[in-house]
Design an enzyme around this catalytic site. Structure first.
Site, PDB file in Angstrom:
ATOM      1  N   CYS A 113      -6.417  11.911  16.371  1.00 18.71           N
ATOM      2  CA  CYS A 113      -7.574  11.380  15.629  1.00 18.71           C
ATOM      3  C   CYS A 113      -8.844  12.203  15.848  1.00 18.71           C
ATOM      4  O   CYS A 113      -9.833  12.037  15.135  1.00 18.71           O
ATOM      5  CB  CYS A 113      -7.830   9.928  16.023  1.00 18.71           C
ATOM      6  SG  CYS A 113      -6.446   8.858  15.635  1.00 18.71           S
ATOM      7  N   HIS A 252     -15.113   7.914  14.596  1.00 24.21           N
ATOM      8  CA  HIS A 252     -13.712   7.718  14.220  1.00 24.21           C
ATOM      9  C   HIS A 252     -13.519   6.230  13.925  1.00 24.21           C
ATOM     10  O   HIS A 252     -14.063   5.375  14.630  1.00 24.21           O
ATOM     11  CB  HIS A 252     -12.796   8.161  15.358  1.00 24.21           C
ATOM     12  CG  HIS A 252     -11.362   7.809  15.128  1.00 24.21           C
ATOM     13  ND1 HIS A 252     -10.719   8.124  13.952  1.00 24.21           N
ATOM     14  CD2 HIS A 252     -10.450   7.151  15.901  1.00 24.21           C
ATOM     15  CE1 HIS A 252      -9.475   7.682  14.022  1.00 24.21           C
ATOM     16  NE2 HIS A 252      -9.289   7.080  15.183  1.00 24.21           N
ATOM     17  N   ASN A 282      -7.259   3.218   9.835  1.00 25.38           N
ATOM     18  CA  ASN A 282      -7.382   4.421  10.661  1.00 25.38           C
ATOM     19  C   ASN A 282      -6.594   5.551   9.985  1.00 25.38           C
ATOM     20  O   ASN A 282      -5.369   5.485   9.890  1.00 25.38           O
ATOM     21  CB  ASN A 282      -6.806   4.096  12.047  1.00 25.38           C
ATOM     22  CG  ASN A 282      -6.887   5.256  13.026  1.00 25.38           C
ATOM     23  OD1 ASN A 282      -7.148   6.392  12.643  1.00 25.38           O
ATOM     24  ND2 ASN A 282      -6.643   4.971  14.285  1.00 25.38           N
TER      25      ASN A 282
HETATM   26  O1  UT7 Z   1      -7.048   5.998  16.807  1.00 28.17           O
HETATM   27  C1  UT7 Z   1      -7.135   6.269  18.146  1.00 28.17           C
HETATM   28  C2  UT7 Z   1      -6.299   5.471  19.044  1.00 28.17           C
HETATM   29  N1  UT7 Z   1      -6.187   4.073  18.771  1.00 28.17           N
HETATM   30  C3  UT7 Z   1      -7.070   3.171  19.254  1.00 28.17           C
HETATM   31  O2  UT7 Z   1      -8.108   3.507  19.773  1.00 28.17           O
HETATM   32  C4  UT7 Z   1      -6.685   1.719  19.150  1.00 28.17           C
HETATM   33  C5  UT7 Z   1      -7.336   0.930  20.252  1.00 28.17           C
HETATM   34  N2  UT7 Z   1      -6.868  -0.446  20.342  1.00 28.17           N
HETATM   35  C6  UT7 Z   1      -7.160  -1.421  19.451  1.00 28.17           C
HETATM   36  O3  UT7 Z   1      -7.827  -1.152  18.461  1.00 28.17           O
HETATM   37  C7  UT7 Z   1      -6.706  -2.822  19.731  1.00 28.17           C
HETATM   38  O4  UT7 Z   1      -6.208  -2.900  21.044  1.00 28.17           O
HETATM   39  C8  UT7 Z   1      -5.618  -3.333  18.731  1.00 28.17           C
HETATM   40  C9  UT7 Z   1      -6.219  -3.574  17.379  1.00 28.17           C
HETATM   41  C10 UT7 Z   1      -4.484  -2.331  18.632  1.00 28.17           C
HETATM   42  C11 UT7 Z   1      -5.050  -4.680  19.226  1.00 28.17           C
HETATM   43  O5  UT7 Z   1      -6.114  -5.618  19.390  1.00 28.17           O
HETATM   44  P1  UT7 Z   1      -6.220  -6.486  20.743  1.00 28.17           P
HETATM   45  O6  UT7 Z   1      -7.353  -7.381  20.572  1.00 28.17           O
HETATM   46  O7  UT7 Z   1      -6.261  -5.496  21.881  1.00 28.17           O
HETATM   47  O8  UT7 Z   1      -4.889  -7.297  20.708  1.00 28.17           O
HETATM   48  P2  UT7 Z   1      -3.724  -7.347  21.794  1.00 28.17           P
HETATM   49  O9  UT7 Z   1      -2.891  -6.109  21.736  1.00 28.17           O
HETATM   50  O10 UT7 Z   1      -4.299  -7.757  23.114  1.00 28.17           O
HETATM   51  O11 UT7 Z   1      -2.872  -8.556  21.264  1.00 28.17           O
HETATM   52  C12 UT7 Z   1      -3.382  -9.902  21.262  1.00 28.17           C
HETATM   53  C13 UT7 Z   1      -2.361 -10.807  20.627  1.00 28.17           C
HETATM   54  C14 UT7 Z   1      -0.951 -10.618  21.202  1.00 28.17           C
HETATM   55  O12 UT7 Z   1      -0.325 -11.893  21.222  1.00 28.17           O
HETATM   56  P3  UT7 Z   1      -0.238 -12.737  22.581  1.00 28.17           P
HETATM   57  O13 UT7 Z   1       0.538 -11.867  23.522  1.00 28.17           O
HETATM   58  O14 UT7 Z   1      -1.653 -12.954  23.023  1.00 28.17           O
HETATM   59  O15 UT7 Z   1       0.473 -13.974  22.157  1.00 28.17           O
HETATM   60  C15 UT7 Z   1      -0.275  -9.747  20.183  1.00 28.17           C
HETATM   61  O16 UT7 Z   1       1.126  -9.928  20.146  1.00 28.17           O
HETATM   62  O17 UT7 Z   1      -2.263 -10.503  19.229  1.00 28.17           O
HETATM   63  C16 UT7 Z   1      -0.887 -10.263  18.897  1.00 28.17           C
HETATM   64  N3  UT7 Z   1      -0.846  -9.285  17.814  1.00 28.17           N
HETATM   65  C17 UT7 Z   1      -0.914  -9.654  16.527  1.00 28.17           C
HETATM   66  N4  UT7 Z   1      -0.998 -10.846  15.941  1.00 28.17           N
HETATM   67  C18 UT7 Z   1      -1.049 -10.872  14.596  1.00 28.17           C
HETATM   68  C19 UT7 Z   1      -0.773  -7.934  17.897  1.00 28.17           C
HETATM   69  N5  UT7 Z   1      -0.782  -7.407  16.667  1.00 28.17           N
HETATM   70  C20 UT7 Z   1      -0.870  -8.453  15.801  1.00 28.17           C
HETATM   71  C21 UT7 Z   1      -0.923  -8.531  14.407  1.00 28.17           C
HETATM   72  N6  UT7 Z   1      -1.035  -9.760  13.851  1.00 28.17           N
HETATM   73  N7  UT7 Z   1      -0.901  -7.438  13.605  1.00 28.17           N
END
Ligand code: UT7
Length: 327
Positions: A113, A252, A282
């Site tokens: 990225c 980004h 993204n």
């Molecule tokens: O481009 C350069 C590199 N990439 C990045 O910089 C990405 C950086 N990270 C992020 O943007 C965020 O961490 C994400 C958007 C990927 C995820 O957001 P989060 O707030 O960190 O969510 P999480 O991974 O902690 O997940 C929270 C909950 C989980 O459920 P439980 O375990 O709390 O029951 C996930 O399973 O949300 C669930 N979850 C979803 N639910 C509905 C994960 N993806 C989804 C989804 N829809 N698409």
């Protein structure tokens, strides 16, 4: 020191939109989750016969359309991509052929990225040393070909697209500072599996499995915020610019919450950050240049403005530039 800047910008986004509502039919997700956790409403999907080089070529032509530098005077074509059509020829060579930049050398840069700023900074050095006068820097990615469409953790985040910039000498302003940094120690946080390059010959069957993106979102988030804020601070210090004097910051576009946290940590009003993540998600290397192109078109950046570009990606790699806008 010679003043070197961006003299023209272009972009290309495929026509097909994939909305959060469409994704609700593919995986267990919701518009509400995607919007509140990422800020993404929809993303663009390239047609199946549209390769990364096709996206890159269209963005290149868009930039050249408004460029004071013509294709025949481009001497370097650098393309940032981690989703090239194939290992070789490089996407850059395909762009060089399409635009007819017969005098140019051409190669690809892989910095995920952060690719556009890595490529732009590389191009700037060639101009600064006098090796070339004009360069075309393109960033294009077709991440939808490497996304696992059954994995809700990643498939809701990415889209396809490309952006391009023509770099040349300028009389006013230009790129005031460059900052590039890598943290290979955290390489395991995001990657593509199976790793085709390391698949041994005798496991040939494994090669048939499509590679797909895996990432540790939470840990990346924790690295991205201080990484991007620090990159802006260092680039501003190198340029002798106070961050409060920045007219616009183009980051980004990985997550609206990352952008909000970077703004807070960098001490820059979030209103100054240009955001288009809701439209495209993204787009990896292309994110920052597509956003820059739209920020200029929408009048958010004007001649004489001091702006920051800042990126972060798998590797880990981060970068920032301070630019005094030249046109
Ligand atoms: O481009 C350069 C590199 N990439 C990045 O910089 C990405 C950086 N990270 C992020 O943007 C965020 O961490 C994400 C958007 C990927 C995820 O957001 P989060 O707030 O960190 O969510 P999480 O991974 O902690 O997940 C929270 C909950 C989980 O459920 P439980 O375990 O709390 O029951 C996930 O399973 O949300 C669930 N979850 C979803 N639910 C509905 C994960 N993806 C989804 C989804 N829809 N698409």
């Amino acid at each position: 020191m010679k003043k070197i800047g961006i003299v023209a910008l272009g972009r290309y986004l495929p026509a097909q939109k994939l909305t959060n509502a469409d994704l609700e039919k593919l995986v267990d997700t919701s518009d509400e989750w995607i919007m509140t956790r990422t800020g993404i409403k929809e993303r663009r999907i390239a047609a199946s016969d549209e390769k990364t080089s096709d996206l890159a070529i269209k963005a290149a032509f868009d930039a050249l359309k408004n460029s004071p530098v013509k294709a025949e005077d481009i001497e370097a074509v650098i393309v940032a991509t981690t989703t090239p059509d194939s290992g070789f020829p490089s996407v850059a060579c395909l762009v060089q052929k399409a635009i007819g930049a017969k005098k140019a050398f051409a190669f690809d840069v892989a910095a995920a990225c952060s690719g556009f700023l890595y490529a732009m900074t590389t191009a700037k050095q060639f101009i600064a040393t006098g090796m070339v006068k004009n360069a075309l820097v393109v960033a294009g990615d077709k991440f939808t070909t490497i996304v696992d469409w059954k994995d809700r953790n990643t498939c809701v985040l990415f889209g396809d697209g490309a952006g391009a910039a023509v770099l040349s000498s300028v009389t006013q302003g230009g790129i005031l500072s460059d900052y590039l940094i890598a943290e290979g120690d955290s390489a395991e946080l995001m990657g593509i599996v199976p790793d085709k390059v390391r698949t041994p010959f005798d496991q040939g069957l494994e090669m048939a499995k499509l590679p797909y993106v895996v990432m540790n979102g939470q840990d990346l988030f924790k690295k991205a915020v201080p990484g991007m804020a620090e990159a802006v601070r260092i680039a501003a210090e190198k340029a002798g610019v106070n961050v409060h004097d920045l007219a616009c910051v183009v980051p980004h576009q990985a997550n609206d919450r990352i952008i909000a946290s970077v703004a807070k940590r960098a001490g820059v009003d979030k209103e100054k950050f240009f955001i288009n993540i809701h439209k495209y998600g993204n787009i990896s290397a292309a994110s920052v240049v597509v956003a820059l192109c739209e920020a200029v078109e929408e009048g958010r950046i004007k001649k004489g403005d001091k702006i920051a570009l800042v990126v972060f990606g798998a590797g880990l790699v981060a970068a920032a530039n301070i630019i005094e806008w030249s046109y």
